[in-house]
Every structure is written in structure tokens, then in C-alpha cells.
Scaffold this active site. Structure first.
Site, PDB file in Angstrom:
ATOM      1  N   ASN A   1       9.611   3.932   0.552  1.00  0.00           N
ATOM      2  CA  ASN A   1       8.312   3.302   0.783  1.00  0.00           C
ATOM      3  C   ASN A   1       7.571   3.206  -0.545  1.00  0.00           C
ATOM      4  OD1 ASN A   1       6.055   2.283   2.283  1.00  0.00           O
ATOM      5  ND2 ASN A   1       5.092   4.298   2.135  1.00  0.00           N
TER       6      ASN A   1
ATOM      7  N   ASP B   1       3.510   9.527   4.299  1.00  0.00           N
ATOM      8  CA  ASP B   1       3.355   9.388   2.835  1.00  0.00           C
ATOM      9  C   ASP B   1       3.623  10.716   2.116  1.00  0.00           C
ATOM     10  OD1 ASP B   1       2.625   6.709   3.174  1.00  0.00           O
ATOM     11  OD2 ASP B   1       0.518   7.214   3.444  1.00  0.00           O
TER      12      ASP B   1
ATOM     13  N   HIS C   1       3.621   3.179  -1.965  1.00  0.00           N
ATOM     14  CA  HIS C   1       2.281   3.528  -1.512  1.00  0.00           C
ATOM     15  C   HIS C   1       1.303   3.351  -2.667  1.00  0.00           C
ATOM     16  CE1 HIS C   1      -0.687   5.435   1.042  1.00  0.00           C
ATOM     17  NE2 HIS C   1      -1.068   6.147  -0.003  1.00  0.00           N
TER      18      HIS C   1
ATOM     19  N   SER D   1       3.075   4.862  -6.000  1.00  0.00           N
ATOM     20  CA  SER D   1       4.198   5.792  -5.884  1.00  0.00           C
ATOM     21  C   SER D   1       5.289   5.196  -5.004  1.00  0.00           C
ATOM     22  CB  SER D   1       3.754   7.099  -5.205  1.00  0.00           C
ATOM     23  OG  SER D   1       2.624   7.663  -5.841  1.00  0.00           O
TER      24      SER D   1
HETATM   25  C1  GAR Z   1       1.167  -2.761  -1.297  1.00  0.00           C
HETATM   26  O1  GAR Z   1       0.057  -2.552  -2.107  1.00  0.00           O
HETATM   27  C2  GAR Z   1       1.722  -1.444  -0.808  1.00  0.00           C
HETATM   28  O2  GAR Z   1       1.576  -0.422  -1.735  1.00  0.00           O
HETATM   29  C3  GAR Z   1       0.877  -1.198   0.409  1.00  0.00           C
HETATM   30  O3  GAR Z   1       0.751  -2.461   1.009  1.00  0.00           O
HETATM   31  C4  GAR Z   1       0.754  -3.450   0.002  1.00  0.00           C
HETATM   32  C5  GAR Z   1       1.724  -4.528   0.404  1.00  0.00           C
HETATM   33  O4  GAR Z   1       1.640  -5.600  -0.492  1.00  0.00           O
HETATM   34  N1  GAR Z   1       1.497  -0.259   1.296  1.00  0.00           N
HETATM   35  C6  GAR Z   1       0.815   0.651   1.968  1.00  0.00           C
HETATM   36  O5  GAR Z   1      -0.376   0.750   1.927  1.00  0.00           O
HETATM   37  C7  GAR Z   1       1.673   1.566   2.823  1.00  0.00           C
HETATM   38  N2  GAR Z   1       0.926   2.694   3.241  1.00  0.00           N
HETATM   39  P1  GAR Z   1       2.771  -6.708  -0.494  1.00  0.00           P
HETATM   40  O6  GAR Z   1       2.956  -7.170   0.962  1.00  0.00           O
HETATM   41  O7  GAR Z   1       2.213  -7.811  -1.348  1.00  0.00           O
HETATM   42  O8  GAR Z   1       4.028  -6.123  -1.052  1.00  0.00           O
END
Ligand code: GAR
Length: 194
Positions: free
Chosen positions: A122, A160, A124, A151
């Protein structure tokens, strides 16, 4: 390097690592990974991109670069457990060695995690163990932090909380807002995840 214990070892010399990417939205991390795979600078084979939202923009991006896509809506299932069983079956059908969560905004059930034990990554948007959960950019600004980042970690039942793989950080600027911080963290995410 985290040792993968519950699946056969992967011989990268004989081919690319098959992966399935799960998304819920924009899919920019998925796109970064897929682009590097297409360039031949990341030895993975993106077998499919799967979303819990049929209208996730990332699905259209994946389709436009010839990656098979699937949508599986939680609305079609009575509860989380049955959804996750169906999701695990869908993912397993593509025979991935690694399941890559890239903005997949659902908490996975223990049975899903057990199905792919030690094989789920994942990304985060925080310097874990700081700020698990949502609204990470806002929370680090409210706390007056000096640094922030992203991370990559293995997924365990602890939200997480699984073993860290890699992190990237930046200095928070006095004029940073939630929006600017998010925009500045994103390129770091793309770099470390791909
Ligand atoms: C990213 O910033 C990722 O870190 C976050 O969602 C976004 C997805 O962006 N994930 C979380 O918050 C998970 N807990 P993307 O669809 O443009 O890759």
C-alpha cells in the site's frame, strides 16, 4: 527487504512479476507504475487494474494503455465480508504475485489479507507511523510539523501499520496548504511506489 514467506519465490530472471493494482480514484500512482513497466524500467506485468468504483478516472487511464480493467461495486454485495470474498476471487483470477493498493480507499477484511498474506503493498500519504487513516496532509499541518511525506508498506490487519518498505519526505513550507502539500507529496509517491 521483507521476506515473502507464504508464496513460492519469484524468479525475476525468467520474467516480470505479475501484479494486480487496486484503485478507487484518479489512479496516478497506478499510472506511474504502469508507465515504468511499459518503459521496461520496472520488471512487473500489470495484469489488471480493479476498482470498487466503476467511474474511477484511473480505470479509463488503464484501459487507454491496454491494461485489463474491472469494477466491482460494494453496492452489489450484502456486506463487507461477501464483497471481499468476491474481490479476492477476482484478483486471484489474474494470478498476481503481488497486490498493489494505489489509492484503494476501502479497509480490507482479514480474510482478504490472509488470502494474499505478505503479498499486498500500500502507499500512504504520510510518514508512517504518523497519521494513519485519512486527512493526513491536514493533520500534519494542524500539528505544526516541519516535514511530511509518503510511505510504502506491506499490508497487515493493522490499518496502515504493516512493515515499511520505503519512505520519501519533504520540508513543509510556511505557506503550504492541504492542497499544495498534497500536490507536492504526489510526485514523491510516484517515485517511491514505482
Ligand atoms: C494517494 O495520495 C495515496 O497515497 C492515497 O490516495 C491517493 C491516491 O492517489 N492513499 C491513501 O490515502 C490510502 N490510505 P492516486 O489515485 O492518484 O494514485
Amino acid at each position: 527487504m521483507h521476506e515473502v514467506s507464504k508464496s513460492p519465490p519469484v524468479d525475476l530472471a525468467s520474467g516480470n512479476l505479475p501484479i494486480v493494482i487496486l484503485i478507487s480514484g484518479r489512479g496516478s500512482n497506478m499510472h506511474a507504475i504502469a508507465e515504468r513497466a511499459a518503459q521496461g524500467t520496472l520488471p512487473v506485468d500489470v495484469r489488471a487494474v480493479i476498482s470498487d468504483k466503476a467511474d474511477a478516472p484511473g480505470l479509463a487511464i488503464a484501459a487507454s494503455i491496454q491494461i485489463p480493467t474491472r469494477a466491482l461495486s460494494p453496492r452489489d454485495f450484502p456486506d463487507r465480508a461477501s464483497y471481499d470474498v468476491a474481490l479476492a476471487k477476482l484478483v486471484a483470477g489474474f494470478e498476481p504475485k503481488l497486490v498493489v493498493l494505489a489509492g484503494f480507499m476501502r479497509i480490507l477484511s482479514p480474510s482478504f489479507i490472509a488470502t494474499f498474506a505478505d503479498r499486498i503493498l500500500n502507499i500512504h500519504p504520510s510518514l508512517l507511523p504518523l497519521y494513519r487513516g485519512l486527512h493526513t496532509h491536514r493533520r500534519c499541518l494542524e500539528a505544526g510539523d516541519q516535514v511530511h511525506g509518503a510511505s510504502v508498506h506491506f499490508v497487515t490487519e493493522e490499518l496502515d501499520g504493516g512493515p515499511l518498505v520505503i519512505q520519501a519526505q519533504l520540508k513543509i513550507r510556511p505557506d503550504d496548504s492541504e492542497t499544495t502539500l498534497s500536490a507536492r507529496v504526489q510526485p514523491l509517491e510516484h517515485r517511491i511506489y514505482s
